[in-house]
Design an enzyme around this catalytic site. Structure first.
Site, mmCIF file in Angstrom:
data_model
loop_
_atom_site.group_PDB
_atom_site.id
_atom_site.type_symbol
_atom_site.label_atom_id
_atom_site.label_comp_id
_atom_site.label_asym_id
_atom_site.label_seq_id
_atom_site.Cartn_x
_atom_site.Cartn_y
_atom_site.Cartn_z
ATOM 1 N N LYS A 80 1.574 -21.757 13.747
ATOM 2 C CA LYS A 80 1.406 -23.088 13.217
ATOM 3 C C LYS A 80 0.826 -24.332 13.949
ATOM 4 O O LYS A 80 0.211 -25.055 13.401
ATOM 5 C CB LYS A 80 2.841 -23.528 12.534
HETATM 6 C C1 PLP Z 1 5.304 -19.721 9.077
HETATM 7 C C2 PLP Z 1 5.402 -18.425 9.671
HETATM 8 C C3 PLP Z 1 4.984 -16.974 9.119
HETATM 9 C C4 PLP Z 1 4.865 -17.285 7.470
HETATM 10 O O1 PLP Z 1 3.518 -17.463 7.408
HETATM 11 P P1 PLP Z 1 3.123 -18.164 6.063
HETATM 12 O O2 PLP Z 1 1.700 -18.778 6.117
HETATM 13 O O3 PLP Z 1 4.325 -19.071 5.583
HETATM 14 O O4 PLP Z 1 3.028 -17.003 4.978
HETATM 15 C C5 PLP Z 1 5.100 -15.943 9.651
HETATM 16 N N1 PLP Z 1 5.631 -16.084 10.872
HETATM 17 C C6 PLP Z 1 6.075 -17.215 11.908
HETATM 18 C C7 PLP Z 1 6.293 -16.985 13.154
HETATM 19 C C8 PLP Z 1 5.892 -18.237 10.891
HETATM 20 O O5 PLP Z 1 6.100 -19.372 11.560
#
Ligand code: PLP
Length: 462
Positions: free
Chosen positions: A110
């Site tokens: 993120k």
């Molecule tokens: C947010 C997240 C996901 C999922 O991603 P999306 O975009 O919500 O599908 C997967 N792995 C981790 C470590 C995350 O923080």
């Protein structure tokens, strides 16, 4: 570029409006009115560094609102904080290729979007006299990445709610040890759902929202999706250098469908992706809808991959809109059905068009741990989210799948120790974090109490 709503009822927006508003006024999600085609530029793009590639990919979406120099500055600012110059290095194993997306400040993918979004907000606010106050609820990763994206930025204050004592100690400390004056952590006495409900309730109070200039940074924000397109291109180019004749397949551990939707956009922009494998954990609403056509909300199960523990998957609406011929009325109908009956249904034909793009696989807790262990024995340690994607890739008939590694294993010690008997080595940013000074308010699960915290804090800034 103009931005339109997936429900087709609102007027078009600019990029800046789309980024600041998040959701469209008709309740839909904002998407660009057309997807730029870069297919005749691939030979030039494939030799660019990550920041230069990001610039070329962002350009068509935003160049009528920002100068090239500004976009370049924002991109360089955002990606120079990553601990590797490649930003998202790829690691080839004998079976799969692992795309490491966790080299940012909070060690999860993120950061790639939220570092850029923080800098973008700051740039937008230079022209806009109003401050921006971000309000959000987090079960872990989003909150810390958002806080690190906006810490110390002029004109921005962030209020981040988390369920008290219900997120991992490391995730909590990644948020509460950020002592910048513009960061307010609030531990809610309740569950994540309680915290999220408070945020929703406050956002529906439009007077309050307008008066205090509240904004969101959740995964439906268009700029976040856009920033994630880059690493699909970057990884595919590295992959093609190693395997020139191998089809390109990505496996994406999925929750809110933001990450994999960026992969879909990369394909629409001209990257030759053969298939996107959508990997879910036991919270398998997307697995079910893709294989049976029924999108039905169930209960959230706790898993080893908590950042994918979701009930509804917001960005899926964008994908459906595009796949079903940009029919806003059709999407509105499905979403009405969802809010009235907690489900909607796709026709056989609709299911087929979804399956053309996505192969959905569900991986349970047991398979997750086994996959961590299997790779650990070969000298590769991965976090449980990554393991879900890798297990899904292995269960398919595709070879050399590029698996998105969405978090550093040190963030999810519990599962890693359970699988391997050993904890991951801590990267420098986590060294001593549990003992560092932290700051956090505690609040009952009451929206008025949270509003009061917001009002007092903003009064103190003026
Ligand atoms: C947010 C997240 C996901 C999922 O991603 P999306 O975009 O919500 O599908 C997967 N792995 C981790 C470590 C995350 O923080």
């Amino acid at each position: 570029m103009k931005y339109i709503s997936t429900r087709g009822q609102s007027e078009t927006r600019t990029f800046v409006q789309a980024v600041i508003e998040g959701l469209s006024r008709d309740g839909g999600l904002l998407i660009p009115e057309r997807i730029p085609d870069l297919s005749d530029q691939l030979t030039t793009l494939k030799n660019l560094s990550y920041p230069k590639l990001a610039l070329e990919i962002f350009k068509p979406y935003i160049e009528d609102e920002f100068s090239i120099e500004t976009i370049e500055r924002l991109v360089n600012q955002s990606y120079s904080v990553f601990t590797t110059p490649e930003v998202t290095p790829i690691r080839f194993t004998d079976s799969v290729a692992i795309l490491e997306l966790f080299h940012g400040p909070t060690l999860a993918f993120k950061d790639i979007a939220l570092q850029f979004l923080g800098n973008l907000f700051e740039e937008i606010l230079k022209k806009d006299k109003n401050p921006l106050n971000i309000l959000g609820a987090t079960s872990g990763d989003t909150g810390s990445a958002a806080i690190h994206g906006v810490r110390g930025k002029d004109g921005i204050t962030i209020f981040m709610l988390h369920p008290k004592g219900k997120i991992s100690p490391i995730q909590e400390k990644q948020m509460t040890t950020v002592l910048d004056d513009n960061v307010v952590n609030i531990a809610i006495e309740g569950t994540f759902d309680d915290a999220q409900r408070i945020v929703k309730d406050i956002f529906t109070d439009l007077d309050f929202k307008d008066q205090y200039h509240l904004g969101a940074v959740n995964s439906i924000n268009w700029a976040r999706v856009m920033a994630q397109i880059v690493y699909y291109f970057y990884a595919a180019f590295q992959f093609q250098k190693k395997y020139p004749n191998q089809p390109i397949v990505f496996s994406v551990p999925t929750g809110n469908f933001g990450d994999i939707y960026a992969g879909y956009l990369a394909k629409k922009m001209g990257l030759p992706i053969e298939k996107l494998i959508l990997a879910t954990n036991e919270n398998d609403i997307l697995f079910r809808v893709i294989n049976s056509g029924i999108y039905k909300i169930g209960n959230v199960a706790e898993t080893y991959s908590p950042s994918m523990d979701i009930q509804v998957s917001s960005n899926f609406e964008r994908f459906l809109f595009d796949t079903f011929g940009k029919d806003g009325d059709l999407i509105q109908e499905k979403m009405d059905s969802l809010s009235q009956t907690s489900e909607f249904q796709l026709s056989q034909e609709q299911v087929q068009s979804v399956q053309k793009e996505l192969l959905a696989v569900r991986i349970d807790n047991d398979q997750t741990l086994k996959t961590i262990k299997k790779y650990y024995d070969q000298g590769i340690l991965m976090d449980p989210h990554t393991a879900v994607g890798v297990a899904a890739a292995e269960s398919s008939s595709y070879k050399h799948v590029i698996c998105l590694s969405t978090a550093h294993p040190a963030k999810f010690s519990e599962a890693v120790i359970k699988a391997t008997g050993e904890d991951a080595e801590k990267p420098a940013s986590l060294e001593g974090i549990l003992e560092q000074e932290s700051r956090c308010l505690t609040c009952s699960q009451d929206k008025d109490a949270v509003k009061k915290i917001i009002i007092e804090k903003l009064k103190s800034i003026k």
